[in-house]
Design an enzyme around this catalytic site. Structure first.
Site, short mmCIF file in Angstrom:
data_model
loop_
_atom_site.label_atom_id
_atom_site.label_comp_id
_atom_site.label_asym_id
_atom_site.label_seq_id
_atom_site.Cartn_x
_atom_site.Cartn_y
_atom_site.Cartn_z
N PHE A 1 0.52 -0.65 0.21
CA PHE A 1 -0.05 -0.09 -0.05
C PHE A 1 0.70 1.28 0.06
CE2 PHE A 1 -2.37 3.74 1.76
CZ PHE A 1 -3.21 3.76 1.13
N GLY A 2 0.59 1.98 -0.93
CA GLY A 2 1.50 3.53 -1.33
C GLY A 2 0.97 4.84 -0.71
N TYR A 3 0.92 5.20 0.81
CA TYR A 3 0.12 6.64 0.58
C TYR A 3 1.00 7.41 0.26
CZ TYR A 3 3.24 6.03 4.33
OH TYR A 3 4.61 6.26 5.22
N GLU B 1 12.98 2.79 1.03
CA GLU B 1 12.24 3.94 2.32
C GLU B 1 12.75 2.96 3.46
OE1 GLU B 1 9.42 5.29 1.68
OE2 GLU B 1 9.63 4.55 -0.49
#
Ligand code: SIN
Length: 191
Positions: free
Chosen positions: A24-26, A99
């Site tokens: 999931f990327g936000y 990241e």
């Protein structure tokens, strides 16, 4: 927690038995897709909101002058919508490096727009990481972003591309848009 979380993340989950894993990327993972994926779909996770509370020593700032980038903060009742990617587990080699500045991987349930659900990983920079900056006025965050630059480019680019990426997803994030409103007049001053 050390600045570089690569080694910790490698040990957090053993992904070797998975054929593929949802991510999931936000934040930048919405607009900078520098990894191969098998499919992607908009998705949301419950109980979290985006905040520009994480320092960036390696992408949008430097250790001496960190930029400000996104993390997720626990917010009961809130839903965070972003982009989910189904990737081969070996892609986490690249993602962990990208990241590495304070983010840890967590498993989370995510819901796709058709209502179906899946478990996947999300990178969150928790407040105990060495690069965490914490809460500030949105006007001050905008000024900080306007003044920051790092190896991946200007911090303003992170915010503007993110805001455009969210618009493409049909998402209006009040925190992101408030910072953008404060930032835009500062950009007009640039040569
Ligand atoms: C993400 O985009 O999901 C993580 C934070 C970032 O890389 O901006």
């Amino acid at each position: 927690m050390p600045h570089d979380t690569t080694a910790i993340n490698k040990q957090r989950q053993d992904l070797s038995q998975h054929e593929s894993v949802w991510l999931f990327g936000y934040g930048s993972l919405i607009y900078k897709v520098d990894f191969p994926y098998l499919e992607r779909q908009p998705a949301s996770i419950e109980g979290w909101s985006r905040r520009f509370w994480q320092g960036s020593h390696d992408h949008r700032g430097t250790p001496e002058q960190p930029g400000r980038v996104l993390t997720l903060i626990k917010t009961p009742g809130e839903r965070c919508t972003g982009m989910a990617y189904r990737v081969s587990p070996d892609v986490f080699e690249h993602l962990d490096h990208r990241e590495k500045n304070g983010y840890l991987r967590f498993f989370t349930p995510m819901t796709f727009t058709d209502g179906t659900q899946a478990e996947g990983l999300v990178y969150i920079a928790t407040e105990d990481n060495a690069a965490f900056l914490g809460e500030a006025d949105e006007a001050d965050i905008a000024k900080h972003i306007a003044d920051s630059v790092g190896p991946s480019g200007k911090n303003t680019e992170y915010l503007l591309k993110l805001s455009d990426g969210l618009a493409e997803l049909g998402v209006t994030d009040p925190h992101v848009e408030a910072i953008r409103r404060h930032l835009e007049p500062m950009l007009q001053d640039e040569p």
